[in-house]
Write a protein that holds these residues in place. Structure first.
Motif, PDB file in Angstrom:
ATOM      1  N   VAL A 161      95.997  36.742  20.633  1.00 38.22           N
ATOM      2  CA  VAL A 161      97.019  35.735  20.952  1.00 38.22           C
ATOM      3  C   VAL A 161      97.890  36.225  22.106  1.00 38.22           C
ATOM      4  CG1 VAL A 161      99.133  34.627  20.110  1.00 38.22           C
ATOM      5  CG2 VAL A 161      97.079  34.662  18.676  1.00 38.22           C
ATOM      6  N   MET A 162      98.292  37.490  22.018  1.00 35.48           N
ATOM      7  CA  MET A 162      99.172  38.052  23.030  1.00 35.48           C
ATOM      8  C   MET A 162      98.517  38.036  24.411  1.00 35.48           C
ATOM      9  SD  MET A 162     101.143  41.543  22.302  1.00 35.48           S
ATOM     10  CE  MET A 162     101.063  42.591  23.704  1.00 35.48           C
ATOM     11  N   ALA A 163      97.264  38.431  24.445  1.00 38.46           N
ATOM     12  CA  ALA A 163      96.559  38.458  25.732  1.00 38.46           C
ATOM     13  C   ALA A 163      96.513  37.062  26.335  1.00 38.46           C
ATOM     14  CB  ALA A 163      95.144  39.003  25.540  1.00 38.46           C
ATOM     15  N   ASP A 164      96.266  36.088  25.483  1.00 40.53           N
ATOM     16  CA  ASP A 164      96.173  34.719  25.984  1.00 40.53           C
ATOM     17  C   ASP A 164      97.527  34.223  26.482  1.00 40.53           C
ATOM     18  OD1 ASP A 164      94.553  32.097  26.097  1.00 40.53           O
ATOM     19  OD2 ASP A 164      96.404  31.557  25.041  1.00 40.53           O
ATOM     20  N   VAL A 165      98.564  34.468  25.686  1.00 38.51           N
ATOM     21  CA  VAL A 165      99.910  34.035  26.071  1.00 38.51           C
ATOM     22  C   VAL A 165     100.290  34.684  27.397  1.00 38.51           C
ATOM     23  CG1 VAL A 165     102.350  34.167  25.464  1.00 38.51           C
ATOM     24  CG2 VAL A 165     100.665  33.567  23.730  1.00 38.51           C
ATOM     25  N   TRP A 166     100.008  35.976  27.498  1.00 37.52           N
ATOM     26  CA  TRP A 166     100.322  36.711  28.717  1.00 37.52           C
ATOM     27  C   TRP A 166      99.629  36.084  29.924  1.00 37.52           C
ATOM     28  CZ3 TRP A 166      97.444  39.797  32.163  1.00 37.52           C
ATOM     29  CH2 TRP A 166      98.224  40.577  33.027  1.00 37.52           C
ATOM     30  N   GLY A 167      98.370  35.728  29.746  1.00 34.50           N
ATOM     31  CA  GLY A 167      97.600  35.190  30.858  1.00 34.50           C
ATOM     32  C   GLY A 167      98.020  33.786  31.267  1.00 34.50           C
ATOM     33  N   TRP A 168      98.545  33.026  30.319  1.00 38.01           N
ATOM     34  CA  TRP A 168      98.838  31.623  30.617  1.00 38.01           C
ATOM     35  C   TRP A 168     100.279  31.339  30.994  1.00 38.01           C
ATOM     36  CZ3 TRP A 168      96.179  27.374  31.675  1.00 38.01           C
ATOM     37  CH2 TRP A 168      94.806  27.424  31.466  1.00 38.01           C
ATOM     38  N   ILE A 169     101.202  32.226  30.605  1.00 37.09           N
ATOM     39  CA  ILE A 169     102.614  31.969  30.900  1.00 37.09           C
ATOM     40  C   ILE A 169     102.857  31.625  32.373  1.00 37.09           C
ATOM     41  CG2 ILE A 169     104.839  33.158  31.178  1.00 37.09           C
ATOM     42  CD1 ILE A 169     104.481  34.296  28.417  1.00 37.09           C
ATOM     43  N   PRO A 170     102.274  32.392  33.312  1.00 37.70           N
ATOM     44  CA  PRO A 170     102.592  32.147  34.720  1.00 37.70           C
ATOM     45  C   PRO A 170     102.316  30.728  35.169  1.00 37.70           C
ATOM     46  CG  PRO A 170     101.252  34.100  34.477  1.00 37.70           C
ATOM     47  CD  PRO A 170     101.337  33.489  33.137  1.00 37.70           C
ATOM     48  N   PHE A 171     101.138  30.259  34.884  1.00 35.56           N
ATOM     49  CA  PHE A 171     100.771  28.944  35.379  1.00 35.56           C
ATOM     50  C   PHE A 171     101.690  27.877  34.787  1.00 35.56           C
ATOM     51  CE2 PHE A 171      98.206  25.032  34.832  1.00 35.56           C
ATOM     52  CZ  PHE A 171      98.178  24.684  36.168  1.00 35.56           C
ATOM     53  N   LEU A 172     101.881  27.968  33.465  1.00 34.75           N
ATOM     54  CA  LEU A 172     102.725  26.954  32.838  1.00 34.75           C
ATOM     55  C   LEU A 172     104.170  27.066  33.327  1.00 34.75           C
ATOM     56  CD1 LEU A 172     101.265  26.744  29.248  1.00 34.75           C
ATOM     57  CD2 LEU A 172     100.642  25.542  31.330  1.00 34.75           C
ATOM     58  N   THR A 173     104.596  28.287  33.623  1.00 37.25           N
ATOM     59  CA  THR A 173     105.950  28.452  34.162  1.00 37.25           C
ATOM     60  C   THR A 173     106.076  27.715  35.498  1.00 37.25           C
ATOM     61  OG1 THR A 173     106.142  30.625  33.131  1.00 37.25           O
ATOM     62  CG2 THR A 173     107.683  30.126  34.906  1.00 37.25           C
ATOM     63  N   LEU A 174     105.071  27.874  36.334  1.00 38.08           N
ATOM     64  CA  LEU A 174     105.116  27.196  37.630  1.00 38.08           C
ATOM     65  C   LEU A 174     105.156  25.684  37.458  1.00 38.08           C
ATOM     66  CD1 LEU A 174     102.756  29.267  39.934  1.00 38.08           C
ATOM     67  CD2 LEU A 174     105.238  29.278  39.782  1.00 38.08           C
ATOM     68  N   VAL A 175     104.329  25.186  36.540  1.00 38.84           N
ATOM     69  CA  VAL A 175     104.331  23.741  36.303  1.00 38.84           C
ATOM     70  C   VAL A 175     105.720  23.293  35.843  1.00 38.84           C
ATOM     71  CG1 VAL A 175     103.399  21.891  34.870  1.00 38.84           C
ATOM     72  CG2 VAL A 175     101.886  23.669  35.756  1.00 38.84           C
ATOM     73  N   LEU A 176     106.317  24.085  34.944  1.00 41.95           N
ATOM     74  CA  LEU A 176     107.618  23.691  34.404  1.00 41.95           C
ATOM     75  C   LEU A 176     108.741  23.846  35.434  1.00 41.95           C
ATOM     76  CD1 LEU A 176     107.324  24.986  30.753  1.00 41.95           C
ATOM     77  CD2 LEU A 176     107.429  22.623  31.545  1.00 41.95           C
ATOM     78  N   ILE A 177     108.605  24.817  36.342  1.00 45.67           N
ATOM     79  CA  ILE A 177     109.601  24.918  37.418  1.00 45.67           C
ATOM     80  C   ILE A 177     109.573  23.627  38.234  1.00 45.67           C
ATOM     81  CG2 ILE A 177     110.124  26.029  39.624  1.00 45.67           C
ATOM     82  CD1 ILE A 177     109.364  28.691  38.367  1.00 45.67           C
ATOM     83  N   GLY A 178     108.348  23.172  38.502  1.00 48.40           N
ATOM     84  CA  GLY A 178     108.215  21.890  39.201  1.00 48.40           C
ATOM     85  C   GLY A 178     108.859  20.766  38.413  1.00 48.40           C
ATOM     86  N   GLY A 179     108.615  20.762  37.104  1.00 47.34           N
ATOM     87  CA  GLY A 179     109.199  19.728  36.256  1.00 47.34           C
ATOM     88  C   GLY A 179     110.717  19.774  36.279  1.00 47.34           C
ATOM     89  N   LEU A 180     111.252  20.983  36.196  1.00 48.10           N
ATOM     90  CA  LEU A 180     112.711  21.125  36.203  1.00 48.10           C
ATOM     91  C   LEU A 180     113.310  20.653  37.525  1.00 48.10           C
ATOM     92  CD1 LEU A 180     113.282  24.545  34.437  1.00 48.10           C
ATOM     93  CD2 LEU A 180     114.051  22.307  33.661  1.00 48.10           C
ATOM     94  N   ALA A 181     112.569  20.918  38.607  1.00 51.14           N
ATOM     95  CA  ALA A 181     113.080  20.515  39.913  1.00 51.14           C
ATOM     96  C   ALA A 181     113.195  18.996  40.005  1.00 51.14           C
ATOM     97  CB  ALA A 181     112.177  21.046  41.020  1.00 51.14           C
ATOM     98  N   SER A 182     112.401  18.292  39.199  1.00 50.93           N
ATOM     99  CA  SER A 182     112.455  16.833  39.279  1.00 50.93           C
ATOM    100  C   SER A 182     113.526  16.244  38.355  1.00 50.93           C
ATOM    101  CB  SER A 182     111.082  16.233  38.956  1.00 50.93           C
ATOM    102  OG  SER A 182     110.808  16.409  37.595  1.00 50.93           O
ATOM    103  N   VAL A 183     114.205  17.081  37.600  1.00 55.00           N
ATOM    104  CA  VAL A 183     115.350  16.582  36.815  1.00 55.00           C
ATOM    105  C   VAL A 183     116.555  16.510  37.749  1.00 55.00           C
ATOM    106  CG1 VAL A 183     116.952  17.109  34.940  1.00 55.00           C
ATOM    107  CG2 VAL A 183     114.506  17.548  34.661  1.00 55.00           C
ATOM    108  N   PRO A 184     117.110  15.307  37.960  1.00 50.58           N
ATOM    109  CA  PRO A 184     118.189  15.187  38.957  1.00 50.58           C
ATOM    110  C   PRO A 184     119.371  16.099  38.623  1.00 50.58           C
ATOM    111  CG  PRO A 184     117.514  13.033  38.132  1.00 50.58           C
ATOM    112  CD  PRO A 184     116.821  14.044  37.303  1.00 50.58           C
ATOM    113  N   ARG A 185     119.851  16.823  39.634  1.00 50.87           N
ATOM    114  CA  ARG A 185     120.951  17.750  39.409  1.00 50.87           C
ATOM    115  C   ARG A 185     122.230  17.030  38.987  1.00 50.87           C
ATOM    116  NH1 ARG A 185     122.767  21.601  44.111  1.00 50.87           N
ATOM    117  NH2 ARG A 185     124.871  21.468  43.316  1.00 50.87           N
TER     118      ARG A 185
END
Ligand SMILES: Nc1ncnc2c1ncn2[C@@H]1O[C@H](COP(=O)(O)OP(=O)(O)OP(=O)(O)O)[C@@H](O)[C@H]1O
Ligand SMILES: [Mg+2]
Lengths: 292, 352
Positions: A161-185
């Motif tokens: 589980v840990m290996a998988d979480v470690w490997g996937w966090i980056p991509f999902l983080t990038l997607v969510l950064i994009g998502g957060l950027a679209s929330v109007p300030r």
């Protein structure tokens, strides 16, 4: 008229490729799932059994249910952990700052590694004799020294589980950064002035507006978690015993190792059921977003 | 009960100065209007008071507390954002109720207060809708309602009526004036609309390039401008500014016309300011100077004559029954009690 013909002609190559690489194998697998399908018995690929493979998997085979169980827990854990960690990281990295672009580059690195490579490197890190974790725990928490992480069913599962979480966090983080950027300030600032604490701003304003992106993240990650194979194969090979045997691994094992192609095709088709739901939900969310 | 004190407030982004070392004392219960051209730092000033922007240097006081390090939620201000900042996923009711909810207002109080605020901005029928289903003007009124639903220490309103139609703007203006008198809450108000500024303000601060040019009552700003910028910015039409010189107690235009007597020492360069309303339009030959009409406009309540005055154009206001045509010649006389002189070099007023 001519325009229409041209339109179809232009998508034809794509359709052919999809058909040859996705649809055709699916159909062939469906056909095989109704046969005896033993690689070591000539002619058995054409001997039809009806639903017997399916019935066998569901009623007679504890190993099948074990892998369903493993896959379910594995999916819930990895999806939950990855999403939560990725969201936290995205919140930290989203607002401007010098660290940001450097951190984002570093972040994408684990995602650029192939799952098999992640499996191998984690396997080495958890090696009880010369692994990084062993050295680390040996010094920091002596009782945990020399634990054979991958030999204990629960620990091995945790490591996968840990290996998988470690490997996937980056991509999902990038997607969510994009998502957060679209929330109007503005909306966030309005809530701050209205008197909301940091947590309430997040809960009442940020999260609801992030929901569509978050849904896509969860669904996408679920699909990938359900299919997990390479990491398990490299890290534990499903073991100890069948403690970390996911469905994909079970299918591979039965099909390739034991030559029971017909049977593993039927299990593969059973796995298609949750996939269809998830894919449908994914498509719905993505297109709903595009509509807005 | 809260006065606002800004002392030596500066906001810089890199080399760019948004607000430049400004000090301003806003009295308790005062209605202060910030007026100035686009980009002069009005919103920035407001955002620093609200706590959404950290000042580069300087202090902000609300009441007797220095709030520089307080979070927005602890400053007890209500703000109408220039671009509304409505919560798109909440209904209008929930939008307006939000400040009450987060501040722990008892449930029973919320509904009547939201309904009252909605009524004040004429939105009652839209309470169940989402912001997406409203027009720009309606959204702006939601933002306004969300601010007035509470009684904060300070109101910050960033062009709260800019998107309303003319009729609604007049109604809302009266509503705001009434509210500010009734609630007696210190208010900082940004507007581009001169009439709003003149009618609502106790005092007006005119800003340019991050610097307050003049702070005074609407009367002072309009009738006693401190410099060329304020004179040219306030009033519609803007004050006429005529280039020339002063010699022998007369203002002489650059064209050489000895126009009007002024009480000032001789100087080679001066600017004469005169409002359109302080010029009288006569038949040809009966004024101080004869000029040709460049454009004639009838606004209904009066007429505006743009006339060619040497190399310059000047606007005079005529009687609403006056009817003239382009290229007609009229006589213009200046009301000598309301003339302003400026130094074109320093742009400051030359007091007579
Ligand atoms: N985050 C920022 N970074 C850099 N410059 C900024 C930033 N925010 C504002 N500015 C600049 O500061 C100046 C003042 O901006 P501000 O928003 O206060 O203007 P304003 O007076 O409210 O104008 P308007 O009437 O158009 O709303 C502008 O020139 C703007 O470009
Ligand atoms: Mg502004």
């Amino acid at each position: 008229m001519r325009d229409n013909t041209l339109k179809y002609l232009l998508v034809l190559p794509a359709v052919i490729v999809v058909f040859a690489t996705a649809i055709w194998p699916l159909i062939e697998a469906a056909r095989l799932s109704f046969t005896v399908g033993r690689l070591n018995r000539p002619g058995s690929l054409e001997r039809y059994l009806g639903w017997e493979n399916y019935v066998w998997a569901i009623l007679e085979e504890p190993a099948f249910w074990n892998s369903v169980w493993v896959t379910t827990i594995y999916t819930l854990l990895t999806v939950g952990l990855t999403t939560v960690f990725a969201l936290g990281l995205a919140m930290l990295l989203a607002p401007g700052g010098r660290l940001r672009s450097a951190a984002q580059t570093l972040l994408i690195l684990p995602f650029a590694m192939s799952p098999a490579l992640i499996g191998v490197s984690f396997r080495f890190m958890f090696n009880p004799e010369f692994g990084l974790f062993d050295a680390f725990f040996g010094v920091m928490i002596p009782p945990l020294a020399d634990v054979s992480w991958l030999a204990d069913p629960k620990l091995a599962f945790a490591v996968v589980v840990m290996a998988d979480v470690w490997g996937w966090i980056p991509f999902l983080t990038l997607v969510l950064i994009g998502g957060l950027a679209s929330v109007p300030r503005d909306t966030v600032e309005a809530a701050q002035v209205d008197g909301a604490s940091g947590w309430r701003v997040f809960k009442d304003v940020t999260l609801p507006q992030l929901a569509p992106v978050l849904a896509v993240v969860v669904i996408l990650k679920s699909i990938f978690s359900l299919k997990t194979f390479d990491q398990v194969f490299m890290l534990t090979n499903g073991g100890p015993g069948t403690a970390t045997q996911t469905l994909s691994h079970y299918i591979y094992f039965n099909g390739m190792k034991y030559g029971q192609i017909g049977y593993s095709a039927s299990v593969a088709w059973l796995m298609v059921i949750p996939m269809i739901f998830l894919t449908y939900a994914y498509a719905k969310f993505v297109f709903r977003k595009a509509d807005q | 009960m809260a006065e606002i004190k800004l002392s030596n407030l500066t906001k810089r982004w890199g080399d760019f100065v948004g607000v430049d070392n400004q000090s301003l004392h806003i009295n308790d219960r005062e209605f202060l209007v910030l007026l100035g051209p686009s980009g002069c730092g009005k919103t920035t000033t407001m955002r620093m008071i609200a706590g959404l922007e950290d000042p580069t240097s300087g202090e902000i006081w609300i009441g007797d507390r220095m709030v520089n390090d307080d979070l927005p939620k602890d400053r007890d201000v209500a703000m109408v954002f220039q671009n509304y900042g409505l919560y798109p996923h909440m209904t209008i009711f929930d939008n307006i109720a939000y400040p009450l909810r987060v501040r722990g207002t008892p449930k029973a109080d919320i509904k009547p207060r939201v309904e009252k605020a909605a009524e004040q901005v004429e939105l009652t029928e839209f309470l169940h809708r989402k912001p997406k289903a409203l027009s720009g003007g309606q959204r702006q009124r939601v933002a306004l309602a969300r601010a007035i639903v509470r009684t904060p220490k300070v109101f910050l309103m960033d062009e709260p009526l800019s998107n309303l139609d003319a009729k609604l703007r007049v109604t809302m203006r009266a509503e705001l004036k009434h509210l500010s008198r009734a609630l007696q809450i210190t208010t900082v108000y940004v507007t581009h609309d001169q009439i709003e500024a003149m009618t609502l303000a106790d005092r007006v601060a005119v800003m340019k390039n991050g610097i307050i040019q003049q702070l005074g009552t609407p009367d002072e700003i309009y009738n006693d401008p401190a410099n060329l910028f304020v004179a040219g910015f306030i009033g519609s039409p803007a004050m006429n500014l005529i280039n020339g010189s002063i010699s022998g107690g007369m203002f002489v235009t650059t064209g050489g016309t000895r126009l009007v007597p002024v009480k000032a020492l001789d100087r080679a360069k001066a600017v004469l300011g005169v409002r359109a309303d302080d010029m009288d339009v006569h038949e040809e030959g009966q004024g101080d100077i004869d000029v040709k009409i460049y454009a004639f406009e009838n606004t209904g309540e009066s007429t505006l004559l743009t006339v060619q005055w040497g190399a310059q154009r000047v606007i005079a206001r005529g009687d609403r029954h006056l009817r003239k045509d382009q290229d007609d010649v009229v006589g213009i006389s200046l009301n000598q009690d309301h003339l302003y002189l400026f130094d074109p070099e320093t742009e400051n007023r030359i007091r007579m």
